[in-house]
Design an enzyme around this catalytic site. Structure first.
Site, mmCIF file in Angstrom:
data_model
loop_
_atom_site.group_PDB
_atom_site.id
_atom_site.type_symbol
_atom_site.label_atom_id
_atom_site.label_comp_id
_atom_site.label_asym_id
_atom_site.label_seq_id
_atom_site.Cartn_x
_atom_site.Cartn_y
_atom_site.Cartn_z
ATOM 1 N N ASN A 1 35.381 41.980 35.965
ATOM 2 C CA ASN A 1 35.780 43.390 35.979
ATOM 3 C C ASN A 1 37.276 43.425 36.259
ATOM 4 O OD1 ASN A 1 36.192 46.096 36.362
ATOM 5 N ND2 ASN A 1 35.002 46.244 38.260
ATOM 6 N N TRP A 2 38.031 43.728 35.205
ATOM 7 C CA TRP A 2 39.499 43.676 35.334
ATOM 8 C C TRP A 2 40.051 44.879 36.097
ATOM 9 C CZ3 TRP A 2 40.999 42.111 29.585
ATOM 10 C CH2 TRP A 2 40.566 40.809 29.361
ATOM 11 N N LYS A 3 39.225 45.888 36.310
ATOM 12 C CA LYS A 3 39.676 47.112 37.008
ATOM 13 C C LYS A 3 40.930 47.648 36.301
ATOM 14 C CE LYS A 3 37.168 45.564 41.035
ATOM 15 N NZ LYS A 3 37.005 45.524 42.483
ATOM 16 N N HIS B 1 29.927 51.702 39.824
ATOM 17 C CA HIS B 1 30.740 50.767 40.613
ATOM 18 C C HIS B 1 31.161 51.458 41.908
ATOM 19 C CE1 HIS B 1 34.044 48.270 41.954
ATOM 20 N NE2 HIS B 1 33.520 47.306 41.219
ATOM 21 N N GLU C 1 33.821 51.604 43.495
ATOM 22 C CA GLU C 1 35.109 52.332 43.467
ATOM 23 C C GLU C 1 34.942 53.680 42.785
ATOM 24 O OE1 GLU C 1 37.286 49.040 41.818
ATOM 25 O OE2 GLU C 1 37.071 48.000 43.735
ATOM 26 N N GLU D 1 26.859 44.847 45.241
ATOM 27 C CA GLU D 1 28.218 44.754 45.771
ATOM 28 C C GLU D 1 28.224 45.252 47.201
ATOM 29 O OE1 GLU D 1 31.402 46.247 42.804
ATOM 30 O OE2 GLU D 1 30.104 47.906 43.251
ATOM 31 N N GLY E 1 37.387 43.077 47.320
ATOM 32 C CA GLY E 1 38.847 43.043 47.369
ATOM 33 C C GLY E 1 39.383 42.818 48.775
ATOM 34 N N SER F 1 34.336 39.648 46.277
ATOM 35 C CA SER F 1 35.234 38.529 46.588
ATOM 36 C C SER F 1 34.619 37.165 46.256
ATOM 37 C CB SER F 1 35.683 38.577 48.046
ATOM 38 O OG SER F 1 36.471 39.728 48.274
ATOM 39 N N GLY G 1 35.797 40.512 40.410
ATOM 40 C CA GLY G 1 36.976 41.363 40.304
ATOM 41 C C GLY G 1 38.246 40.530 40.233
ATOM 42 N N GLY G 2 38.950 40.422 41.366
ATOM 43 C CA GLY G 2 40.250 39.763 41.418
ATOM 44 C C GLY G 2 40.303 38.400 40.728
HETATM 45 O O1 LIG Z 1 33.661 44.538 40.248
HETATM 46 C C1 LIG Z 1 33.862 43.632 41.022
HETATM 47 C C2 LIG Z 1 33.686 43.799 42.452
HETATM 48 O O2 LIG Z 1 34.210 45.037 42.838
HETATM 49 C C3 LIG Z 1 34.268 42.656 43.248
HETATM 50 O O3 LIG Z 1 35.665 42.691 43.241
HETATM 51 P P1 LIG Z 1 36.459 41.475 43.981
HETATM 52 O O4 LIG Z 1 35.922 40.221 43.359
HETATM 53 O O5 LIG Z 1 37.905 41.718 43.671
HETATM 54 O O6 LIG Z 1 36.124 41.585 45.432
#
Ligand SMILES: O=C[C@H](O)COP(=O)(O)O
Length: 248
Positions: free
Chosen positions: A9-11, A94, A96, A166, A172, A211, A232-233
């Site tokens: 997930n590139w956000k 999600h 967020e 999640e 994050g 994470s 994510g990151g």
């Molecule tokens: O969509 C992915 C999740 O929100 C995890 O994000 P993260 O791996 O940056 O903690």
């Protein structure tokens, strides 16, 4: 036997040029991964990624999807539009979106149904905040989030869906649920589904998101009810993401 799935997930990150390079870098390294792999990119990059990923094993997903079919809903993107852009998956709910944009359980359920109406696999994101965990509400939150979708879509609809757990407190933050903490909730989710339909529960891909990194992915993915990750990151770097994909 459930197939593993790893979804990046590139956000809201990157430029068109960096997105192309990242997608091609990931696609080029996929032959050595036994998992299915997808990336959920920002909407505006989807047309170009659809073009360049056509003949690769890397699937495309969206980070959200409208809760209505079409009409006067400024700023929303419909399931039809995402399907035309080659999206196999769409994230719904999600954390967020739930936290910053007020996506309620009811609207998440509607998004889930919209995705399926056009053949897109919804990745239903669920999970508790730190406060909810500390108040021992984790399972109650999971129940509510799952039940809202079951009420609208029906349990049978989960045959064409993926669930991502999640823990919001681990997103994050660099803080990861331990393998056992994650497994405990994944097991709970599977049991909840099993109380409605055993076969759906047995076949459900339940991803861990929070994470996950190259150095902890192997341990998480080895747990019996964890079928891959929502990353994510660490999905913003092709090498890190590929290492995670190879950890299944
Ligand atoms: O969509 C992915 C999740 O929100 C995890 O994000 P993260 O791996 O940056 O903690």
């Amino acid at each position: 036997m459930r197939k593993s799935l790893v979804v990046g997930n590139w956000k809201m990150n990157g430029t068109l040029a960096s997105a192309e390079a990242l997608a091609l870098g990931v696609a080029a390294g996929l032959s050595s991964s036994s998992a299915d792999v997808a990336v959920c990119a920002p909407y505006v990059f989807l047309p170009r990624l659809h073009e360049i990923l056509k003949d690769t094993k890397l699937a495309l997903g969206a980070q959200n999807i409208a809760d209505k079919e079409s009409g006067a809903f400024t700023g929303e993107i419909s399931a039809t539009m995402l399907s035309e852009m080659g999206c196999k998956y769409a994230l719904v709910g999600h954390s967020e979106r739930r936290t910053y944009y007020g996506d309620s359980n009811a609207s998440v359920a509607a998004r889930f149904c919209q995705a399926q109406s056009k053949g897109i696999v919804p990745i239903l994101c669920i999970g508790e905040t730190l406060e909810q965990r500390e108040q021992d509400q984790t399972f109650a939150v999971i129940d509510e989030q799952l039940q809202a979708v079951i009420d609208l879509a029906g349990i049978a609809a989960f045959a064409g869906a993926v669930i991502a757990y999640e823990p919001v407190w681990a997103i994050g933050t660099g803080r990861t649920a331990t393998d056992d903490q994650a497994q405990e909730v994944h097991y709970y989710i599977r049991q909840y589904l099993a109380s409605k339909d055993q076969s759906i529960a047995d076949n459900m891909q339940i991803l861990y998101g929070g994470s996950a990194k190259p150095d902890n992915a192997k341990g998480l993915f080895a747990m019996p009810d964890i079928d891959g990750g929502l990353i994510g990151g660490a999905s913003l770097d092709a090498d890190s993401f590929l290492q995670i994909c190879r950890s299944v």
